[in-house]
Design a protein around this motif. Structure first.
Motif, PDB file in Angstrom:
ATOM      1  N   LEU A 116     -43.344  22.008   3.428  1.00  0.00           N
ATOM      2  CA  LEU A 116     -42.663  20.714   3.452  1.00  0.00           C
ATOM      3  C   LEU A 116     -43.644  19.550   3.404  1.00  0.00           C
ATOM      4  CD1 LEU A 116     -39.736  21.425   5.929  1.00  0.00           C
ATOM      5  CD2 LEU A 116     -39.689  21.291   3.439  1.00  0.00           C
ATOM      6  N   HIS A 117     -44.875  19.779   3.837  1.00  0.00           N
ATOM      7  CA  HIS A 117     -45.901  18.748   3.664  1.00  0.00           C
ATOM      8  C   HIS A 117     -46.256  18.575   2.188  1.00  0.00           C
ATOM      9  CE1 HIS A 117     -46.937  18.500   8.051  1.00  0.00           C
ATOM     10  NE2 HIS A 117     -47.194  17.266   7.665  1.00  0.00           N
ATOM     11  N   LEU A 118     -46.144  19.644   1.418  1.00  0.00           N
ATOM     12  CA  LEU A 118     -46.346  19.520  -0.026  1.00  0.00           C
ATOM     13  C   LEU A 118     -45.241  18.676  -0.655  1.00  0.00           C
ATOM     14  CD1 LEU A 118     -47.323  23.205  -0.957  1.00  0.00           C
ATOM     15  CD2 LEU A 118     -48.858  21.241  -0.788  1.00  0.00           C
ATOM     16  N   LEU A 119     -44.035  18.825  -0.134  1.00  0.00           N
ATOM     17  CA  LEU A 119     -42.899  18.073  -0.670  1.00  0.00           C
ATOM     18  C   LEU A 119     -42.943  16.615  -0.234  1.00  0.00           C
ATOM     19  CD1 LEU A 119     -40.192  18.218  -2.221  1.00  0.00           C
ATOM     20  CD2 LEU A 119     -39.094  18.761  -0.033  1.00  0.00           C
ATOM     21  N   TRP A 120     -43.291  16.381   1.014  1.00  0.00           N
ATOM     22  CA  TRP A 120     -43.356  15.019   1.556  1.00  0.00           C
ATOM     23  C   TRP A 120     -44.748  14.773   2.144  1.00  0.00           C
ATOM     24  CZ3 TRP A 120     -38.478  17.286   3.779  1.00  0.00           C
ATOM     25  CH2 TRP A 120     -37.365  16.958   3.000  1.00  0.00           C
ATOM     26  N   PRO A 121     -45.732  14.452   1.319  1.00  0.00           N
ATOM     27  CA  PRO A 121     -47.108  14.265   1.812  1.00  0.00           C
ATOM     28  C   PRO A 121     -47.233  13.131   2.826  1.00  0.00           C
ATOM     29  CG  PRO A 121     -47.056  14.426  -0.595  1.00  0.00           C
ATOM     30  CD  PRO A 121     -45.650  14.275  -0.139  1.00  0.00           C
ATOM     31  N   GLN A 122     -46.371  12.133   2.734  1.00  0.00           N
ATOM     32  CA  GLN A 122     -46.454  10.991   3.641  1.00  0.00           C
ATOM     33  C   GLN A 122     -45.828  11.275   5.002  1.00  0.00           C
ATOM     34  OE1 GLN A 122     -48.282   8.519   2.586  1.00  0.00           O
ATOM     35  NE2 GLN A 122     -48.452   9.498   0.569  1.00  0.00           N
ATOM     36  N   GLY A 123     -45.186  12.407   5.123  1.00  0.00           N
ATOM     37  CA  GLY A 123     -44.536  12.745   6.389  1.00  0.00           C
ATOM     38  C   GLY A 123     -43.239  13.496   6.151  1.00  0.00           C
ATOM     39  N   ILE A 124     -43.049  14.583   6.870  1.00  0.00           N
ATOM     40  CA  ILE A 124     -41.859  15.416   6.683  1.00  0.00           C
ATOM     41  C   ILE A 124     -40.610  14.669   7.148  1.00  0.00           C
ATOM     42  CG2 ILE A 124     -40.714  17.559   7.362  1.00  0.00           C
ATOM     43  CD1 ILE A 124     -43.431  18.834   7.680  1.00  0.00           C
ATOM     44  N   LYS A 125     -39.578  14.717   6.335  1.00  0.00           N
ATOM     45  CA  LYS A 125     -38.294  14.111   6.690  1.00  0.00           C
ATOM     46  C   LYS A 125     -37.440  15.185   7.369  1.00  0.00           C
ATOM     47  CE  LYS A 125     -38.573  10.859   2.841  1.00  0.00           C
ATOM     48  NZ  LYS A 125     -37.925  10.298   1.637  1.00  0.00           N
ATOM     49  N   TYR A 126     -37.645  15.315   8.663  1.00  0.00           N
ATOM     50  CA  TYR A 126     -37.032  16.409   9.417  1.00  0.00           C
ATOM     51  C   TYR A 126     -35.508  16.391   9.345  1.00  0.00           C
ATOM     52  CZ  TYR A 126     -41.699  17.007  11.394  1.00  0.00           C
ATOM     53  OH  TYR A 126     -43.042  17.226  11.548  1.00  0.00           O
ATOM     54  N   ASP A 127     -34.921  15.207   9.321  1.00  0.00           N
ATOM     55  CA  ASP A 127     -33.458  15.113   9.324  1.00  0.00           C
ATOM     56  C   ASP A 127     -32.838  15.482   7.982  1.00  0.00           C
ATOM     57  OD1 ASP A 127     -33.554  14.350  11.937  1.00  0.00           O
ATOM     58  OD2 ASP A 127     -33.342  12.197  11.545  1.00  0.00           O
ATOM     59  N   ASN A 128     -33.661  15.642   6.951  1.00  0.00           N
ATOM     60  CA  ASN A 128     -33.128  15.998   5.629  1.00  0.00           C
ATOM     61  C   ASN A 128     -32.991  17.504   5.442  1.00  0.00           C
ATOM     62  OD1 ASN A 128     -33.257  13.276   5.169  1.00  0.00           O
ATOM     63  ND2 ASN A 128     -34.228  13.430   3.173  1.00  0.00           N
ATOM     64  N   ILE A 129     -33.528  18.289   6.365  1.00  0.00           N
ATOM     65  CA  ILE A 129     -33.398  19.748   6.296  1.00  0.00           C
ATOM     66  C   ILE A 129     -32.198  20.149   7.152  1.00  0.00           C
ATOM     67  CG2 ILE A 129     -34.526  21.962   6.656  1.00  0.00           C
ATOM     68  CD1 ILE A 129     -35.855  20.260   4.546  1.00  0.00           C
ATOM     69  N   LEU A 130     -31.141  20.600   6.484  1.00  0.00           N
ATOM     70  CA  LEU A 130     -29.899  20.903   7.196  1.00  0.00           C
ATOM     71  C   LEU A 130     -29.634  22.398   7.344  1.00  0.00           C
ATOM     72  CD1 LEU A 130     -27.486  18.246   5.633  1.00  0.00           C
ATOM     73  CD2 LEU A 130     -29.038  18.024   7.583  1.00  0.00           C
ATOM     74  N   LEU A 131     -30.293  23.222   6.538  1.00  0.00           N
ATOM     75  CA  LEU A 131     -29.982  24.646   6.570  1.00  0.00           C
ATOM     76  C   LEU A 131     -31.243  25.465   6.312  1.00  0.00           C
ATOM     77  CD1 LEU A 131     -27.631  26.754   6.712  1.00  0.00           C
ATOM     78  CD2 LEU A 131     -27.541  26.634   4.217  1.00  0.00           C
ATOM     79  N   PHE A 132     -31.444  26.486   7.127  1.00  0.00           N
ATOM     80  CA  PHE A 132     -32.547  27.437   6.949  1.00  0.00           C
ATOM     81  C   PHE A 132     -31.942  28.816   6.744  1.00  0.00           C
ATOM     82  CE2 PHE A 132     -35.821  30.203   9.237  1.00  0.00           C
ATOM     83  CZ  PHE A 132     -36.551  30.422   8.075  1.00  0.00           C
TER      84      PHE A 132
END
Length: 360
Positions: A173-189
């Motif tokens: 997820l750091h690869l996807l959001w290098p400026q900081g992970i958007k934790y609230d955008n992950i809704l399902l694992f």
């Protein structure tokens, strides 16, 4: 021209200077300086990459064609013939173009998923060299239609445990959001039901407060199929000379441990063609091979046919249900209906098998 001053009062003086060695050497020195200047400017300028090589690399990677296929002479000749281009070798593409393809692909993924709500799935498997290879897949959650799916990251793990899975998720997820992970955008694992995956899901929910962890339904049905298999450990041996004896029937399927539900498909096959198979087996000489003796002894077992019919009637749809759950774009409603149908079918089954499945 030669950087030497000459009096231009008389034409004779100029003509005399032109033929002197001093003038000739001066011109040679000037030309040499010009050539050096050109070569230095070429060296300092960045090399321009070939558009054709980039497009070729992109096409091979997109089509999942290994780059080493370019070493095949027939393939190279084909490309050269119909493109009229010089085909690069594998090392050229790998050194100069693969990284660029990766960066551009990642930029496309980042741009599309920037403000999207996402689901994420991690699956770990063992490759031919015994390494633990984990793949991280993400997908967008969209209203009214299936979202897009991307392979975000692949990595070889030192160990397959809940700690390594949690670190892998964070790294991807750091690869996807290098400026900081958007934790609230992950809704399902989404993961399989392995114990370390379940433990990892519980751990990462601390950071991803809006995330729900769901285990794969197809994996769950596979485990049900495995419980059924444990109750019927014996199966007929492979039948020799099958094609000659039964040309209108396909060869018996070979169950594969890594392919879910394949043993149930095999049981269904033997149930459907039981009488034909029995006739073929007893038509063979039991002294020719140990496998024939085993097969004939199994066919003599009066419980074999009834067991196959029982499996076919009560659990025969499990393999089809697994295949349906693996279908891309299946809605949640359809998935739940498939699982509910399987549950109802199992509840209708009688004797010890149903009880063993319920326990597990």
């Amino acid at each position: 021209i030669c950087d030497i001053k000459v009096a231009a009062d008389k034409k004779f003086t100029v003509e005399q200077h032109v033929f002197r060695q001093k003038h000739i050497h001066g011109i040679e020195r000037k030309n040499l300086r010009t050539e050096k200047s050109k070569s230095q400017s070429l060296l300092t300028q960045p090399s321009r990459k070939c558009t054709f090589n980039y497009d070729l690399c992109q096409a091979l990677l997109s089509a999942n064609i290994p780059l080493n296929k370019l070493s095949n002479n027939c393939f190279r000749n084909f490309l050269e013939k119909y493109t009229s281009k010089s085909i690069p070798v594998e090392s050229t593409l790998r050194k100069s173009y693969v990284a660029q393809c990766y960066e551009e692909t990642m930029n496309i993924i980042k741009k599309y998923c920037e403000n999207q709500k996402l689901w994420i799935s991690i699956d770990e498997s063992t490759d031919a060299e015994g390494r633990y290879i984990a793949n991280v897949i993400i997908g967008t959650l969209e209203i009214g239609c299936p979202g897009k799916i991307f392979l975000l990251h692949t990595e070889a793990l030192e160990k397959a445990n809940h700690t390594s899975i949690a670190k892998l998720l964070d790294k991807a997820l750091h690869l996807l959001w290098p400026q900081g992970i958007k934790y609230d955008n992950i809704l399902l694992f989404l993961s399989d039901a392995a114990s370390y995956m379940v433990k990892a899901g519980k751990g990462i929910k601390i950071m991803y407060s809006k995330m729900e962890h769901v285990t794969c339904l197809a994996h769950g049905l596979h485990r049900v199929a495995e419980e059924v298999r444990k109750c019927f450990p014996k199966c007929p041996a492979r039948i020799q000379f099958f094609r000659e004896k039964a040309p209108n029937i396909s060869l018996p399927p070979q169950p594969v441990l890594t392919r879910w539900g394949t043993w149930l498909s095999a049981a269904n096959y033997y149930c459907e063609h039981f009488e034909t198979l029995k006739e073929i087996i007893f038509g063979l000489n039991r002294e020719d091979a140990t496998s024939i003796k085993i097969a004939q002894d199994l066919m003599d077992d009066c419980d074999l046919k009834s067991d196959l019919i029982y499996i076919y009637s009560n659990f025969g749809t499990l393999s089809d249900s697994i295949t349906q759950l693996e279908t891309f774009g299946l809605s949640l409603h359809q998935s739940i209906k498939i699982v509910q149908d399987v549950k109802n079918k199992i509840q209708q089954a009688e004797n010890r098998v149903r009880q063993d499945i319920k326990k597990n």
